[in-house]
Write a protein that holds these residues in place. Structure first.
Motif, mmCIF file in Angstrom:
data_model
loop_
_atom_site.group_PDB
_atom_site.id
_atom_site.type_symbol
_atom_site.label_atom_id
_atom_site.label_comp_id
_atom_site.label_asym_id
_atom_site.label_seq_id
_atom_site.Cartn_x
_atom_site.Cartn_y
_atom_site.Cartn_z
ATOM 1 N N ARG A 61 26.656 8.968 -4.830
ATOM 2 C CA ARG A 61 26.890 7.656 -5.423
ATOM 3 C C ARG A 61 28.364 7.423 -5.740
ATOM 4 O O ARG A 61 28.885 6.330 -5.560
ATOM 5 N N SER A 62 29.043 8.445 -6.229
ATOM 6 C CA SER A 62 30.408 8.257 -6.740
ATOM 7 C C SER A 62 31.498 8.798 -5.828
ATOM 8 O O SER A 62 32.663 8.411 -5.959
ATOM 9 N N GLN A 63 31.145 9.725 -4.947
ATOM 10 C CA GLN A 63 32.127 10.426 -4.116
ATOM 11 C C GLN A 63 33.128 11.215 -4.962
ATOM 12 O O GLN A 63 34.240 11.499 -4.523
ATOM 13 N N LYS A 64 32.737 11.558 -6.178
ATOM 14 C CA LYS A 64 33.549 12.414 -7.039
ATOM 15 C C LYS A 64 32.986 13.828 -6.993
ATOM 16 O O LYS A 64 31.808 14.042 -7.299
ATOM 17 N N VAL A 65 33.803 14.786 -6.605
ATOM 18 C CA VAL A 65 33.313 16.155 -6.475
ATOM 19 C C VAL A 65 33.044 16.752 -7.850
ATOM 20 O O VAL A 65 33.734 16.455 -8.825
ATOM 21 N N PRO A 66 32.027 17.603 -7.963
ATOM 22 C CA PRO A 66 31.672 18.182 -9.262
ATOM 23 C C PRO A 66 32.585 19.335 -9.653
ATOM 24 O O PRO A 66 33.078 20.078 -8.798
ATOM 25 N N VAL A 67 32.812 19.458 -10.954
ATOM 26 C CA VAL A 67 33.563 20.585 -11.507
ATOM 27 C C VAL A 67 32.722 21.174 -12.631
ATOM 28 O O VAL A 67 32.445 20.506 -13.621
ATOM 29 N N PHE A 68 32.295 22.415 -12.462
ATOM 30 C CA PHE A 68 31.492 23.098 -13.475
ATOM 31 C C PHE A 68 32.377 24.126 -14.177
ATOM 32 O O PHE A 68 32.455 25.277 -13.766
ATOM 33 N N TYR A 69 33.055 23.667 -15.208
ATOM 34 C CA TYR A 69 34.039 24.525 -15.881
ATOM 35 C C TYR A 69 33.754 24.546 -17.368
ATOM 36 O O TYR A 69 33.524 23.507 -17.986
ATOM 37 N N ASN A 70 33.765 25.746 -17.932
ATOM 38 C CA ASN A 70 33.579 25.950 -19.364
ATOM 39 C C ASN A 70 34.809 26.645 -19.907
ATOM 40 O O ASN A 70 35.296 27.611 -19.311
ATOM 41 N N LYS A 71 35.340 26.152 -21.025
ATOM 42 C CA LYS A 71 36.596 26.694 -21.554
ATOM 43 C C LYS A 71 36.484 28.145 -21.991
ATOM 44 O O LYS A 71 37.490 28.831 -22.142
ATOM 45 N N ILE A 72 35.259 28.637 -22.185
ATOM 46 C CA ILE A 72 35.073 30.027 -22.589
ATOM 47 C C ILE A 72 34.823 30.923 -21.376
ATOM 48 O O ILE A 72 35.444 31.977 -21.223
ATOM 49 N N TYR A 73 33.939 30.487 -20.484
ATOM 50 C CA TYR A 73 33.523 31.335 -19.364
ATOM 51 C C TYR A 73 34.197 30.978 -18.043
ATOM 52 O O TYR A 73 34.040 31.692 -17.049
ATOM 53 N N GLY A 74 34.927 29.875 -18.005
ATOM 54 C CA GLY A 74 35.587 29.484 -16.766
ATOM 55 C C GLY A 74 34.626 28.764 -15.825
ATOM 56 O O GLY A 74 33.675 28.114 -16.262
ATOM 57 N N HIS A 75 34.862 28.881 -14.522
ATOM 58 C CA HIS A 75 34.037 28.200 -13.532
ATOM 59 C C HIS A 75 32.661 28.864 -13.418
ATOM 60 O O HIS A 75 32.538 30.093 -13.482
ATOM 61 N N ASN A 76 31.637 28.037 -13.213
ATOM 62 C CA ASN A 76 30.277 28.531 -13.018
ATOM 63 C C ASN A 76 30.057 28.754 -11.517
ATOM 64 O O ASN A 76 29.561 27.874 -10.802
ATOM 65 N N HIS A 77 30.433 29.926 -11.038
ATOM 66 C CA HIS A 77 30.392 30.200 -9.601
ATOM 67 C C HIS A 77 28.961 30.256 -9.071
ATOM 68 O O HIS A 77 28.722 29.923 -7.905
ATOM 69 N N LEU A 78 28.020 30.687 -9.902
ATOM 70 C CA LEU A 78 26.624 30.714 -9.463
ATOM 71 C C LEU A 78 26.132 29.303 -9.151
ATOM 72 O O LEU A 78 25.477 29.079 -8.125
ATOM 73 N N LEU A 79 26.478 28.357 -10.005
ATOM 74 C CA LEU A 79 26.065 26.976 -9.771
ATOM 75 C C LEU A 79 26.755 26.395 -8.543
ATOM 76 O O LEU A 79 26.139 25.650 -7.769
ATOM 77 N N TYR A 80 28.031 26.739 -8.346
ATOM 78 C CA TYR A 80 28.729 26.298 -7.125
ATOM 79 C C TYR A 80 28.006 26.816 -5.876
ATOM 80 O O TYR A 80 27.811 26.079 -4.905
ATOM 81 N N ASP A 81 27.600 28.091 -5.897
ATOM 82 C CA ASP A 81 26.932 28.678 -4.732
ATOM 83 C C ASP A 81 25.579 28.016 -4.494
ATOM 84 O O ASP A 81 25.186 27.766 -3.342
ATOM 85 N N GLN A 82 24.851 27.752 -5.562
ATOM 86 C CA GLN A 82 23.551 27.086 -5.421
ATOM 87 C C GLN A 82 23.723 25.673 -4.859
ATOM 88 O O GLN A 82 22.952 25.233 -3.996
ATOM 89 N N LEU A 83 24.742 24.984 -5.336
ATOM 90 C CA LEU A 83 24.990 23.629 -4.853
ATOM 91 C C LEU A 83 25.435 23.642 -3.393
ATOM 92 O O LEU A 83 25.073 22.734 -2.622
ATOM 93 N N LEU A 84 26.188 24.662 -3.011
ATOM 94 C CA LEU A 84 26.616 24.774 -1.612
ATOM 95 C C LEU A 84 25.407 24.895 -0.687
ATOM 96 O O LEU A 84 25.377 24.292 0.398
ATOM 97 N N THR A 85 24.407 25.659 -1.112
ATOM 98 C CA THR A 85 23.183 25.786 -0.314
ATOM 99 C C THR A 85 22.520 24.426 -0.121
ATOM 100 O O THR A 85 22.077 24.085 0.990
ATOM 101 N N GLU A 86 22.469 23.622 -1.187
ATOM 102 C CA GLU A 86 21.859 22.302 -1.077
ATOM 103 C C GLU A 86 22.716 21.357 -0.238
ATOM 104 O O GLU A 86 22.195 20.560 0.539
ATOM 105 N N ALA A 87 24.029 21.452 -0.381
ATOM 106 C CA ALA A 87 24.924 20.589 0.402
ATOM 107 C C ALA A 87 24.789 20.874 1.896
ATOM 108 O O ALA A 87 24.839 19.959 2.724
#
Length: 205
Positions: A62-88
């Motif tokens: 809908r937006s063409q804005k890429v997602p950023v899953f970042y937490n100031k304590i734990y950093g990037h959520n690489h597991l979620l990135y990998d799961q999303l890559l599978t769906e993409a």
């Protein structure tokens, strides 16, 4: 064109066909008469994929804005990135696959800003402007401090030599200014702000 309703996993969605087909080759094929189309008894389109992840996929379409899953304590959520890559890859969304495979999300954390402030006990501390990217922590500690003592022992002049007037200076005479050690509570405030590039457009190959 009227929006369509469909189910992905256990979740239901409503979207325009144009939104789905412009960015996804899989949806384009689905709505072009492909035998991949699965209908429930009530006529609802059913897609046997993860509904929570598809919510992120649909937000991107809908937006063409890429997602950023970042937490100031734990950093990037690489597991979620990998799961999303599978769906993409499944939905054949080329821009999103390119972004995730090359880990361009790492460049979306512009900077981390840290401020350290010293606060005296008894001073009104304004509440900081809080948002999801700002963390504020307070560290109180007791320490010794030399405090000015008025020669006339006027309480409101304590700690403030400039508050003493002519009578105090006369009482002081030639004697040096008097100070006493006093325990005071000081607080260190640490503000950490993570600045993300929220408004950057999708990275295109």
């Amino acid at each position: 064109m009227a929006p369509i309703q469909f189910q992905v996993g256990e979740k239901y969605f409503t979207a325009n066909t144009k939104t789905l087909t412009e960015g996804s080759a899989w949806f384009k094929s689905l709505f072009s008469g492909s035998d991949k189309l699965v209908l429930k008894e009530d006529g609802t389109i059913f897609i046997d994929r993860d509904g929570d992840l598809f919510a992120i996929v649909l937000r991107y379409l809908r937006s063409q804005k890429v997602p950023v899953f970042y937490n100031k304590i734990y950093g990037h959520n690489h597991l979620l990135y990998d799961q999303l890559l599978t769906e993409a890859r499944f939905y054949q969304i080329s821009y999103l696959v390119y972004y995730l495979e090359n880990r361009f999300y790492a460049g979306y954390v512009a900077s981390v800003k840290v401020e350290i402030l010293g606060l005296d006990h008894g001073v009104d501390v304004p509440l900081p402007d809080r948002d999801d990217d700002t963390d504020v922590q307070y560290y109180p500690q007791w320490c010794r401090k030399e405090v000015y003592v008025c020669p006339r022992r006027v309480a409101v002049h304590r700690g403030n030599p400039g508050g003493c007037g002519r009578e105090c200076r006369a009482a002081q005479g030639d004697r040096p200014l008097e100070y006493e050690d006093e325990w005071v509570l000081k607080t260190t405030e640490i503000r950490t702000q993570t600045i993300l590039k929220h408004n950057m457009d999708s990275v295109k190959p």
